[in-house]
Scaffold this motif. Structure first.
Motif, PDB file in Angstrom:
ATOM      1  N   ARG A  34      45.583  -0.369  10.658  1.00 12.63           N
ATOM      2  CA  ARG A  34      44.490  -1.119   8.890  1.00 12.63           C
ATOM      3  C   ARG A  34      44.956  -2.413   8.186  1.00 12.63           C
TER       4      ARG A  34
ATOM      5  N   SER B 216      46.317  -6.082   7.502  1.00 18.08           N
ATOM      6  CA  SER B 216      46.277  -7.579   8.142  1.00 18.08           C
ATOM      7  C   SER B 216      46.999  -8.140   8.773  1.00 18.08           C
ATOM      8  N   VAL B 217      47.158  -9.344   9.383  1.00 22.44           N
ATOM      9  CA  VAL B 217      49.001  -9.107   9.624  1.00 22.44           C
ATOM     10  C   VAL B 217      49.358 -10.136   8.518  1.00 22.44           C
TER      11      VAL B 217
ATOM     12  N   SER C 211      51.044  -7.231   7.020  1.00 26.27           N
ATOM     13  CA  SER C 211      52.392  -6.197   7.765  1.00 26.27           C
ATOM     14  C   SER C 211      53.248  -7.426   7.589  1.00 26.27           C
TER      15      SER C 211
ATOM     16  N   LYS D 203      45.824 -16.744  10.853  1.00 25.09           N
ATOM     17  CA  LYS D 203      45.950 -15.281  12.178  1.00 25.09           C
ATOM     18  C   LYS D 203      46.093 -14.482  10.963  1.00 25.09           C
TER      19      LYS D 203
ATOM     20  N   ALA E 187      45.023 -13.220   8.247  1.00 23.30           N
ATOM     21  CA  ALA E 187      44.002 -12.414   7.820  1.00 23.30           C
ATOM     22  C   ALA E 187      43.340 -11.315   8.604  1.00 23.30           C
ATOM     23  N   GLU E 188      43.915 -12.096   9.730  1.00 28.92           N
ATOM     24  CA  GLU E 188      43.894 -10.574  10.798  1.00 28.92           C
ATOM     25  C   GLU E 188      43.670  -9.285  10.900  1.00 28.92           C
ATOM     26  N   TYR E 189      43.156  -8.349  11.787  1.00 26.98           N
ATOM     27  CA  TYR E 189      43.785  -7.033  12.275  1.00 26.98           C
ATOM     28  C   TYR E 189      44.146  -7.390  13.526  1.00 26.98           C
TER      29      TYR E 189
END
Ligand SMILES: Nc1ncnc2c1ncn2[C@@H]1O[C@H](COP(=O)(O)OP(=O)(O)OP(=O)(O)O)[C@@H](O)[C@H]1O
Ligand SMILES: [Mg+2]
Length: 263
Positions: free
Chosen positions: A99, A101-102, A105, A143, A145-147
């Motif tokens: 849950r 985003s990169v 994290s 990246k 913004a990506e999950y």
């Protein structure tokens, strides 16, 4: 940092008649900036030994020290020092929250390092760090913004490595980090790890079943069998002229297409 030293480490699970000792009095030294391969068949205690160094399981006896500071049951300053030892796992999903985003994290890992070092961070500073960390693991900054679910296995493992790097580790314990990846990306993750180590100088404990990878990456090798250290030494010596039958058996078990296994 001079060395991560395991001294007669014993790890058991359960009690009484159900007690099982997974690691028997293992002594092993990972000098700063060097890479040590840890090999042995499944269940030989490789992960357990590494997990003990980061506090994921507790040795019954023995010591794990970083520059002379005991890491077992670490509190306060020793706990801060233990966070300089970072473990990266076979399955990157285990350390990435689906849950988050990169970027989120990585911020979490960056903030943990800030707290450890008692230094305040800024939003702009963290954002620059995220870009830098993604660059270090050869991922585009978009990246962030990506999950995790939208990433490939190789990309997820790169993010897991970036999270470990956020802690500015003195030592990385890499537990089968390429085994779950497609063969086509295993090599690139290994090359990345080698480059990062050359650039950042962390010591590396590289756990793997892939003896060719160990040969490529590691200065020294330690061989575990049933929780005991059976052989250790320079990689070239242990893999080319093993002293123990067990090491010879491990080498013989490697499937290969044509000879030789090592160049
Ligand atoms: N939490 C636990 N409780 C009970 N037994 C455990 C626990 N963790 C590990 N073990 C046992 O300890 C032994 C060593 O396990 P470990 O995971 O360290 O092996 P490994 O060498 O990493 O194996 P693999 O190559 O398959 O990853 C195994 O017999 C395992 O079943
Ligand atoms: Mg394991």
């Amino acid at each position: 940092m001079s060395a991560l030293v395991f001294d007669k480490v014993r790890v058991s699970f359960g009690h009484g008649a159900r007690k099982f000792t997974a690691v028997h009095d293992v002594s092993l030294r990972v000098p700063a900036g060097r890479s040590v391969g840890l090999v042995g068949e499944s269940g030989s205690g490789k992960s357990t030994l590494a997990r003990a160094a980061v506090g994921l399981c507790e040795p019954r006896s023995g010591s794990i020290a970083l520059d002379g500071t005991e890491l077992v049951n670490a509190r306060g300053r020793a706990l801060a020092l233990r966070r300089r030892v970072q473990m990266v796992f076979q399955d990157p999903s285990s350390c990435l929250d689906p849950r988050m985003s990169v970027g989120a994290s990585l911020v979490e890992a960056i903030r943990a390092a800030e707290r450890r070092d008692r230094r305040p961070g800024t939003v702009a500073g963290r954002s620059a760090q995220i870009t830098g960390l993604l660059e270090s693991v050869q991922l585009p900054s978009a990246k962030a913004a990506e999950y995790p679910g939208a990433l490939s296995g190789g990309q997820r493992q790169r993010v897991a490595l970036a999270r470990a790097l956020a802690a500015e580790p003195a030592f990385i314990l890499a537990d089968e980090i390429t085994s779950a990846l497609d063969v086509s990306v295993q090599g690139s993750v290994m090359n990345l790890l080698k480059d990062l180590q050359a650039e950042r100088g962390f010591g590396l404990l590289f756990i793997s079943h892939n003896l060719a990878a160990v040969h490529y990456l590691c200065d020294d090798v330690a061989v575990l069998r049933n929780g005991r250290l059976v052989e250790a030494g320079a990689t070239a010596d242990v893999l080319h002229t093993p002293k123990e039958d067990y090491t010879r058996e491990l080498l013989a078990a490697v499937p290969r297409i044509g000879e030789p296994l090592f160049a």
